[in-house]
Design a protein around this motif. Structure first.
Motif, mmCIF file in Angstrom:
data_model
loop_
_atom_site.group_PDB
_atom_site.id
_atom_site.type_symbol
_atom_site.label_atom_id
_atom_site.label_comp_id
_atom_site.label_asym_id
_atom_site.label_seq_id
_atom_site.Cartn_x
_atom_site.Cartn_y
_atom_site.Cartn_z
ATOM 1 N N UNK A 134 0.843 -1.205 0.000
ATOM 2 C CA UNK A 134 0.000 0.000 0.000
ATOM 3 C C UNK A 134 0.881 1.259 0.000
ATOM 4 N N UNK A 135 1.935 1.232 0.796
ATOM 5 C CA UNK A 135 2.857 2.371 0.838
ATOM 6 C C UNK A 135 3.538 2.537 -0.521
ATOM 7 N N UNK A 136 4.036 1.445 -1.084
ATOM 8 C CA UNK A 136 4.719 1.513 -2.382
ATOM 9 C C UNK A 136 3.778 2.026 -3.473
ATOM 10 N N UNK A 137 2.542 1.528 -3.474
ATOM 11 C CA UNK A 137 1.574 1.952 -4.480
ATOM 12 C C UNK A 137 1.293 3.445 -4.344
ATOM 13 N N UNK A 138 1.022 3.886 -3.124
ATOM 14 C CA UNK A 138 0.781 5.315 -2.888
ATOM 15 C C UNK A 138 1.991 6.146 -3.297
ATOM 16 N N UNK A 139 3.184 5.647 -2.987
ATOM 17 C CA UNK A 139 4.413 6.356 -3.320
ATOM 18 C C UNK A 139 4.547 6.511 -4.838
ATOM 19 N N UNK A 140 4.335 5.444 -5.569
ATOM 20 C CA UNK A 140 4.481 5.486 -7.030
ATOM 21 C C UNK A 140 3.474 6.458 -7.638
ATOM 22 N N UNK A 141 2.221 6.383 -7.188
ATOM 23 C CA UNK A 141 1.218 7.286 -7.753
ATOM 24 C C UNK A 141 1.473 8.740 -7.343
ATOM 25 N N UNK A 170 12.381 1.177 3.462
ATOM 26 C CA UNK A 170 11.632 2.166 4.245
ATOM 27 C C UNK A 170 10.153 1.798 4.316
ATOM 28 N N UNK A 171 9.587 1.288 3.228
ATOM 29 C CA UNK A 171 8.184 0.862 3.287
ATOM 30 C C UNK A 171 8.038 -0.318 4.254
ATOM 31 N N UNK A 172 9.017 -1.194 4.278
ATOM 32 C CA UNK A 172 8.998 -2.314 5.225
ATOM 33 C C UNK A 172 9.136 -1.839 6.661
ATOM 34 N N UNK A 173 10.025 -0.876 6.872
ATOM 35 C CA UNK A 173 10.227 -0.308 8.211
ATOM 36 C C UNK A 173 8.952 0.368 8.702
ATOM 37 N N UNK A 174 8.353 1.202 7.855
ATOM 38 C CA UNK A 174 7.124 1.892 8.238
ATOM 39 C C UNK A 174 6.000 0.892 8.504
ATOM 40 N N UNK A 175 5.925 -0.151 7.692
ATOM 41 C CA UNK A 175 4.912 -1.186 7.913
ATOM 42 C C UNK A 175 5.082 -1.817 9.280
ATOM 43 N N UNK A 176 6.306 -2.156 9.611
ATOM 44 C CA UNK A 176 6.578 -2.763 10.920
ATOM 45 C C UNK A 176 6.227 -1.824 12.062
ATOM 46 N N UNK A 177 6.584 -0.560 11.911
ATOM 47 C CA UNK A 177 6.289 0.419 12.967
ATOM 48 C C UNK A 177 4.776 0.604 13.132
ATOM 49 N N UNK A 178 4.061 0.694 12.023
ATOM 50 C CA UNK A 178 2.614 0.897 12.087
ATOM 51 C C UNK A 178 1.921 -0.343 12.647
#
Length: 185
Positions: A134-141, A170-178
Motif C-alpha cells: 500500500x505504501x509503495x503503491x501510494x508512493x508510485x502514484x 523504508x516501506x517495510x520499516x514503516x509497515x513494521x512500525x505501524x
C-alpha cells in the motif's frame, strides 16, 4: 544535488512520512483485522483458511516484486507515465500473478514449511507485505502525479537501485512500525 545513498534514504523517508502521516495505528490495525476476519468468514475450516492465507501471501509478495519493477521502469526511462498506464501495468502484473498462483503457492508452501506453525508464519508475513504494498503503491502514484513531477524529477539523477532499495526498506520499516502491537486473532 549530489545523490548519495544517505540522501536518497532521507528523501524517500521524508516522502513516505508525508504519505503516511494521516495513517493512525488504530485505523490500520482495524483494516488489517477486517481483512483477516473476512478471510475467516470466507473459509469453513482451518485448512481452507491456511490455504487462502497462503494464496494471499503469494499474491501480495509477487505484487510487491511487480511494484518494484514498475517503479524501476519509471526510474530507468526517466519519464513520468500517466496514472492510467501505471494502473494498466499493475493490472497486467496482477493477471500474470493470478495465472501463476498454482505454481507460486507450492513455492511459498515449501518456503513456509512447518505445518504446525504455518498459519502464524503466514499471518505475520501477510500483514507487513500488504501494508508495504500500500505504501509503495501510494508512493508510485504520488511520484508520477503531475503536481509532484517538478520535485520528483530530481530522483532521475539518483542511482535507480539506491532509490528502489530505499523504498523497499523504508516501506517495510514503516509497515513494521505501524503494525507494532497488532493482535491477530
Amino acid at each position: 544535488m549530489e545523490w548519495t545513498n544517505d540522501t536518497v534514504n532521507r528523501a524517500v523517508m521524508a516522502l513516505v512520512q508525508q504519505l503516511t502521516k494521516d495513517w493512525t495505528k488504530t485505523k490500520v490495525h482495524s483494516e488489517i483485522l477486517e481483512i483477516f476476519m473476512n478471510m475467516r468468514l470466507e473459509t469453513k475450516t482451518e485448512e481452507e483458511y491456511v490455504s487462502l492465507l497462503l494464496t494471499n501471501v503469494a499474491f501480495a509478495t509477487e505484487s510487491s516484486f511487480a511494484l518494484n519493477k514498475i517503479f524501476e521502469l519509471i526510474l530507468l526511462h526517466k519519464q513520468f507515465p500517466p496514472a492510467e498506464a501505471v494502473q494498466a501495468w499493475l493490472t497486467d502484473a496482477h493477471e500474470k500473478i493470478q495465472e501463476q498462483l498454482p505454481t507460486l503457492r507450492e513455492v511459498y508452501r515449501k518456503h513456509f514449511g512447518d505445518e504446525e506453525n504455518i498459519k502464524r508464519k503466514l499471518e505475520l508475513s501477510y500483514c507487513p507485505v500488504l501494508l508495504s504494498n500500500r505504501i509503495k503503491t501510494d508512493f508510485i502514484f504520488a511520484f508520477i502525479h503531475e503536481q509532484n513531477q517538478p520535485m520528483m524529477k530530481d530522483f532521475f539523477d539518483a542511482d535507480p537501485k539506491a532509490v528502489l532499495e530505499a523504498l523497499h526498506h523504508i516501506s517495510g520499516f514503516f509497515s513494521s512500525m505501524i503494525l507494532e502491537g497488532i493482535e491477530l486473532i
